[in-house]
Motif scaffolding. Structure first.
Motif, short mmCIF file in Angstrom:
data_model
loop_
_atom_site.label_atom_id
_atom_site.label_comp_id
_atom_site.label_asym_id
_atom_site.label_seq_id
_atom_site.Cartn_x
_atom_site.Cartn_y
_atom_site.Cartn_z
N MET A 104 0.83 -1.20 0.00
CA MET A 104 0.00 0.00 0.00
C MET A 104 0.87 1.25 0.00
N LYS A 105 2.01 1.20 0.66
CA LYS A 105 2.92 2.35 0.64
C LYS A 105 3.41 2.61 -0.78
N PHE B 280 7.96 6.76 6.27
CA PHE B 280 7.03 5.66 6.55
C PHE B 280 7.67 4.28 6.35
N GLY B 281 8.99 4.23 6.29
CA GLY B 281 9.68 2.94 6.29
C GLY B 281 9.95 2.33 4.93
N GLY B 282 9.82 3.09 3.84
CA GLY B 282 10.14 2.58 2.50
C GLY B 282 9.06 1.67 1.94
N ALA B 283 9.29 1.24 0.69
CA ALA B 283 8.33 0.37 0.01
C ALA B 283 9.10 -0.54 -0.95
N PRO B 284 8.56 -1.72 -1.27
CA PRO B 284 9.25 -2.64 -2.18
C PRO B 284 9.28 -2.08 -3.60
N LEU B 285 10.38 -2.32 -4.30
CA LEU B 285 10.54 -1.86 -5.67
C LEU B 285 10.24 -3.00 -6.65
N ILE C 203 0.87 -2.07 -11.79
CA ILE C 203 2.06 -2.57 -12.50
C ILE C 203 3.28 -2.43 -11.60
N PHE C 204 3.40 -1.30 -10.92
CA PHE C 204 4.53 -1.07 -10.00
C PHE C 204 4.59 -2.15 -8.93
N LEU C 205 3.42 -2.56 -8.43
CA LEU C 205 3.36 -3.55 -7.36
C LEU C 205 3.43 -4.98 -7.86
#
Length: 264
Positions: A60-61, A131-136, A220-222
């Motif tokens: 969600m981030k 907020f602790g980053g997000a997966p790429l 697509i990003f996720l």
């Protein structure tokens, strides 16, 4: 192409001159993004850290980051610059210049886009770190995401340009601009993922160009959509770009007939 390149550079110069107004308007988008991050974090915390709309908190981030990114592109600063030419009558001068009006406005929008990308790179990085980053995405998905993100620019321009042309009839753009932003935020999935909407609202979204602004690049990003499905959604983006480009071109021909120029 030289005249259009010059217009893009002039637009970038305008950003530097009116940088206070430009940054203030983009800061408004950033404040909205911070609020959304905080609200969704509270929702996930209350849900015991599970999934909502098929997304984990980390995902969600990433979704909210893409929503912030696409919300910053073609901001209300660009919106106002397009509309003011109609409202102050300077559009009359454009009619006598040997350039295409629509292409000229798109070139100017690309000039503004440079500043928007610089700002989003800084604000977005700070936001994610807070907020602790997000997966790429993996390299293959990253390529599809960039294609989808590139399509967002002319897609969103088509909607903004449409609002600018509507000023020929309304004589004011503030209400139109606010309405466009509100409708875009809802139907694009910028505030709430479309998967959480009731079926009838999901259908309305799917029949509109708005999911191509946030939902498509975010999914697509996720990695929620891959391969053929991702290519199909990008194709939908391109289809709406063509529809809006041709549609607003026809509307322009009707709009200029309403132009009245006073003076000698």
């Amino acid at each position: 192409m030289k005249p259009y390149w010059s217009l893009a550079r002039m637009a970038w110069s305008a950003v530097l001159v009116y940088r206070g107004e430009f940054l203030l308007q983009l800061a408004g988008v950033a404040v909205q993004a911070v609020a959304l991050f905080a609200v969704w974090r509270a929702l996930f915390t209350g849900d015991g850290g599970g999934e909502l709309a098929g997304l984990s908190w980390d995902q969600m981030k990433g979704y909210l980051f893409v929503a912030f990114l696409t919300g910053t592109l073609m901001s209300s600063f660009t919106d106002g610059q397009l509309a003011v030419r109609v409202l102050d009558g300077s559009v009359a001068l454009d009619l006598v210049r040997p350039i295409d009006y629509q292409l000229a406005r798109f070139a100017e929008s690309l000039g503004f886009l440079v500043g928007e990308l610089l700002v989003v790179a800084v604000m977005g990085s700070v936001l994610l770190m807070a907020f602790g980053g997000a997966p790429l995405p993996d390299p293959g998905q990253a390529g599809l995401f960039l294609l989808s993100l590139l399509a967002v620019v002319p897609l969103k321009f088509g909607l903004v340009y449409l609002v600018g042309l509507a000023c020929f009839w309304t004589g004011n753009f503030h209400g139109l601009s606010l309405s466009r932003v509100a409708i875009t935020n809802i139907l694009s999935g910028a505030l709430v993922p479309i998967a959480l909407y009731p079926d009838w609202l999901q259908l309305i979204c799917m029949l509109s160009p708005f999911p191509g602004i946030v939902s498509t690049p975010a999914l697509i990003f996720l990695g929620q959509v891959r391969g053929t499905e991702a290519a199909y959604l990008i194709g939908i983006q391109l289809l709406w770009i063509a529809i809006l480009w041709i549609g607003t071109r026809l509307l322009w021909r009707v709009a200029v007939r309403r132009l009245v120029v006073h003076g000698g």
